[in-house]
Every structure is written in structure tokens, then in C-alpha cells.
Write a protein that holds these residues in place. Structure first.
Motif, PDB file in Angstrom:
ATOM      1  N   THR A  75       0.666  -1.328   0.010  1.00 54.41           N
ATOM      2  CA  THR A  75       0.119   0.095   0.068  1.00 54.41           C
ATOM      3  C   THR A  75       1.065   1.036  -0.047  1.00 54.41           C
ATOM      4  O   THR A  75       2.074   0.927   0.247  1.00 54.41           O
ATOM      5  N   ALA A 118      -0.863   1.783 -10.903  1.00 56.68           N
ATOM      6  CA  ALA A 118      -0.751   1.977 -12.217  1.00 56.68           C
ATOM      7  C   ALA A 118       0.615   2.699 -12.809  1.00 56.68           C
ATOM      8  O   ALA A 118       0.857   2.356 -13.713  1.00 56.68           O
ATOM      9  N   THR A 178      -2.419   3.739  -3.437  1.00 57.91           N
ATOM     10  CA  THR A 178      -1.942   2.212  -3.884  1.00 57.91           C
ATOM     11  C   THR A 178      -2.197   2.071  -5.312  1.00 57.91           C
ATOM     12  O   THR A 178      -1.481   1.903  -6.030  1.00 57.91           O
ATOM     13  N   SER A 179      -3.657   2.532  -5.814  1.00 57.85           N
ATOM     14  CA  SER A 179      -3.775   2.186  -7.019  1.00 57.85           C
ATOM     15  C   SER A 179      -3.226   3.054  -8.062  1.00 57.85           C
ATOM     16  O   SER A 179      -2.800   2.502  -9.158  1.00 57.85           O
ATOM     17  N   THR A 180      -2.909   4.438  -7.678  1.00 55.40           N
ATOM     18  CA  THR A 180      -2.027   5.273  -8.535  1.00 55.40           C
ATOM     19  C   THR A 180      -0.954   4.723  -8.649  1.00 55.40           C
ATOM     20  O   THR A 180      -0.140   4.874  -9.779  1.00 55.40           O
TER      21      THR A 180
END
Length: 457
Positions: free
Chosen positions: A91, A123, A118-120
Motif C-alpha cells: 500500500t 498504475a 495504492t492504485s495510483t
């Protein structure tokens, strides 16, 4: 009072927020932060902060301790491996820990505004990994690849093959094509790049001639390349750059041309061979008295033709020498233990077509000498001499002389062997043959233009 104010701010914010309060570090948070807690919500609400993040406490404890000591902390990206949903997961967070004081300066707790990234980050890492893989693919490509950006065609990337093609000593990244490979400007390649960038239409061509300043000294070299300029287009259709793909095919095209020449030469020689076989077969069958003798004579002559062809191949470049052809004949018709054929001559090159004719002529003369001439008797001898002759040294001359054989008489009519000999040397523009039939022995002379005698056809 302070806690009430912070709680009101926290509950009214859409951004994840956290309050850690009092000596026991009681945890309070809003709905945004609750999502970040995973399965630990709602049990974590109102509990000590260390219980909420026990699995990463070794990283969090110094930060929270600093806040309680009055020192704020801000981070744009901190990585944790959490077990908030029962499984380990990487994370990333951006946050600030701000100490909260009473009017007298005593630290009462800590206030945190944070954002999970986390998602950024995932990606961004995936994009970087994809780019690295593309670069790896580009590096493994057998052709040269470069990426150009902007209307001035600035080098953003080039693989090792591309560097090798243009000259590995160049510094091109961050420079325009016109600056980095200036010699292509006058050759029209910048104009082609401009058209691709302006129109968005790719340019693909094979066997392009290009002059490049290659090597450490920057010497000029003419190369042949297969080239493709592919526009790189954004979602809105705007061209932002050009992908260059180039393969140096100089050696490949040279080899293809060589193979084409060899194929053409092979076809030409095959036609000549077939024409000679046809002539030999026609002459042998026309002048033979019976089928059995015709078969033997035809087989012998084709065998000589095959042996002569082998000699030509061994000579290299489709040519042989008179010495090789004479040696081939003597190996068939003379006895090394008691040689009766003497030879004298220089090592003169012979073209392919005259080689075949001369081999057949020598074979016919030797065959007749064994059957009827000098080599039919124990004391008979054959002398072969050849040289470059003529006032201008532009003629080939060979003389065959027989001695010690039975008395010679001129034949009543020419047989197939004499007809073959009288045909002269195939491939020469001017050749003559002459027989002298004296009782002491046969003399044969052949004379031909040296240029035709040595020329490849």
C-alpha cells in the motif's frame, strides 16, 4: 474543546482523516479513513492506534511519537505492507501528522489528513514496467529502433542496433535528427519525417540508399536500408512523435545480387552444357555403324565432358587451365609406371566453354592413338606442346605429335571423332584445326584467339 472542533472538521470532510487522542492514543476517524482500515473497521474505532496498525507499528510508531513530541511529519508517498484484509498487500499513502496542542502548548494528540495512493502507484509502476518491457523488446529487436518527439523530431530513445547503424560514437538523445545525423538533411529524410508528422500517414520503403558518416573517424559509407516511419498518435488523433524502424540490408542485398548472378551464370552454363551434349549425341549416333558401338562412344564422350566440368569447378570461377585438362587426359590414357605421353606448356587459363571442347578433343586424339596410332605399339610416343603464340601474343596454340606408331594413312572420310575435333574450340571467335598425316606419325595443331579462349561465357 479542541477535540470537539477537530471531530467536527473530520466528520465534515470527504478526505480520509484520523485523530489520535490522549495518552492512550485513542483512534477516531471518518468514513473515508474507515475504508482504508479494511476489515479492521469498525473494531478499531476508539481503540489504541497501535492496535489498529500493529502489523506496521515499527514504521508508524516513530512518526506518531514524533507528533506527540510536538514534531509534525508530512510524506508524499510512504509504502507499507499491510494485512488489513487478512492478506499481505503493498500500500502507498500521502499524509501529514500534525500535533494538536491546548492553549498552554501541551500536546493533546495528533491530527492526520491522508490519501491512499495504492492504485495510483500501482498504475504508475505498471506503466513503468510496460515501458521497460517495450524497451527490452526494442533492445532485442534485430533492427534499429528510435523514438522521435515533437515537430523537430527530437531523439527520445534509440536501441543499440540503431546506434550501430548510424555510428555508435554519436550523442543523439535530446537532439533533433538534423543535429544528430546532419548528413541525412540533404538526402531528403527530414522532409519525409515532416510529412509523416504533419499528415499522420506512415512511410515505408525498402532498399533505400543512404550515406552515413560512420565509424570513429566519421567516414562516409553508402548503405542500403529498409525503413519505416510510424506516427505516434494520442487519443485525440494528434501526432506527438514518430517511431523509426530501420534494418541495414547492405550485405543481404549484396549477397542476393551475387546469388542472382550465380543463378544466371548457372542457367547459362547449363544451356551450354546441354547444347554440347546434344551436339555430341547427334554426331555420335549419326556416324556410328551400330547401336552398341554408339552407346560406348557416347558414354565415353559424356564421361569426358563430366570430368572436364569437374576440372572447371575445381579451377574456381568457372575456369580451368590447359595443364589441368591435359593431366586429366593423361591420367586416363597413360601409364604412370611407363609414361609415353610427354607434355610441355605454360599454365594458361581456359574459359569454361573452350575447356569442354579441348577436353573432348584431347580425349578423341588419345582414344585414336590407343586404337590406331602411336599408343597402339609399345614403342609409340605422344608429345603435346602448347603456348601463347602470334606476333602480338594473342593466340593459343597446341600441337599434338605422334611417333613410333604404325604407318599413318589419311582416312578416306572423317568419322564422328574427326568431325568433333574439326569443330574446333567452342566459345572462341577464331579457331582452326589442322591434321598432318605423315607415315612417321600424326601431327595435329589447333590455333585459337587467346581472348576467346580465356573468356567466360
Amino acid at each position: 474543546m479542541e477535540l470537539r472542533t477537530l471531530v467536527n472538521v473530520m466528520l465534515g470532510s470527504l478526505q480520509p482523516m484520523l485523530i489520535v487522542w490522549g495518552p492512550s492514543q485513542t483512534t477516531l476517524y471518518n468514513d473515508g479513513y474507515a475504508e482504508m482500515c479494511g476489515k479492521r473497521h469498525p473494531a478499531a474505532f476508539g481503540k489504541p492506534f497501535g492496535e489498529l496498525w500493529h502489523d506496521i507499528w515499527d514504521q508508524v510508531e516513530p512518526i506518531i511519537s514524533a507528533a506527540y513530541a510536538g514534531q509534525g511529519t508530512s510524506m508524499d508517498d510512504i509504502e507499507f505492507v499491510m494485512h488489513r484484509n487478512g492478506v499481505p498487500e503493498e500500500t502507498h499513502f500521502a499524509f501529514s501528522y500534525t500535533p494538536v496542542r491546548d492553549p498552554w502548548g501541551t500536546v493533546l494528540g495528533m491530527f492526520c489528513a491522508c490519501t491512499e495512493q495504492t492504485s495510483t502507484v500501482a498504475a504508475r509502476n505498471a506503466e513503468r514496467t510496460l515501458r521497460e518491457r517495450f524497451e527490452q523488446v526494442f533492445e532485442l529487436s534485430p533492427g534499429g529502433i528510435a523514438m522521435l518527439t515533437g515537430p523537430n523530431h527530437v531523439f527520445e530513445y534509440a536501441n543499440e542496433v540503431y546506434y550501430s547503424m548510424i555510428g555508435s560514437g554519436r550523442d543523439i538523445i535530446g537532439k533533433t535528427v538534423a543535429e544528430a545525423v546532419s548528413e541525412v538533411v540533404r538526402q531528403g529524410y527530414i522532409d519525409i519525417l515532416d510529412r509523416v508528422y504533419q499528415t499522420g500517414e506512415p512511410f515505408v520503403a525498402k532498399n533505400l540508399r543512404i550515406e552515413l558518416n560512420r565509424g570513429t573517424a566519421g567516414e562516409k559509407q553508402d548503405r542500403v536500408i529498409d525503413l519505416a516511419y510510424q506516427p505516434m498518435v494520442e487519443d485525440d488523433g494528434k501526432v506527438i512523435g514518430i517511431l523509426v524502424q530501420a534494418i541495414d540490408v547492405t550485405e543481404l542485398r549484396a549477397e542476393e545480387e551475387k546469388q542472382a548472378q550465380l543463378s544466371h551464370e548457372l542457367g547459362h552454363r547449363l544451356k551450354n552444357q546441354l547444347a554440347m551434349v546434344q551436339a555430341i549425341a547427334s554426331q555420335t549416333l549419326r556416324n556410328s555403324t551400330d547401336l552398341a558401338s554408339a552407346r560406348v562412344r557416347l558414354s565415353d564422350r559424356i564421361a569426358v565432358l563430366s570430368a572436364a566440368h569437374d576440372t572447371i569447378l575445381l579451377g574456381g570461377m568457372g575456369a580451368s587451365t590447359v595443364t589441368q585438362l591435359v593431366d586429366k587426359m593423361t591420367s586416363l590414357h597413360d601409364d604412370p609406371a611407363n609414361p609415353r605421353i610427354t607434355v610441355t606448356g605454360t599454365n594458361i587459363k581456359v574459359g569454361s566453354r573452350p575447356s569442354l571442347s579441348l577436353s573432348l578433343i584431347l580425349h578423341e586424339l588419345a582414344t585414336n592413338a590407343v586404337k590406331y596410332g602411336a599408343l597402339s605399339l609399345p614403342d609409340g610416343r605422344v608429345n603435346i606442346q602448347w603456348k601463347i603464340a602470334g606476333p602480338k601474343s594473342d593466340r593459343f596454340e597446341l600441337i599434338w605429335t605422334e611417333t613410333g606408331g604404325p604407318p599413318v594413312q589419311q582416312p578416306e572420310g572423317p568419322g564422328s571423332g574427326l568431325r568433333l575435333i574439326n569443330a574446333g574450340l567452342n566459345g572462341t571467335a577464331d579457331s582452326t584445326v589442322a591434321f598432318t598425316f605423315q607415315p612417321s606419325g600424326l601431327t595435329f595443331r589447333i590455333d585459337a584467339d587467346l581472348q576467346g579462349f580465356q573468356q567466360e561465357h
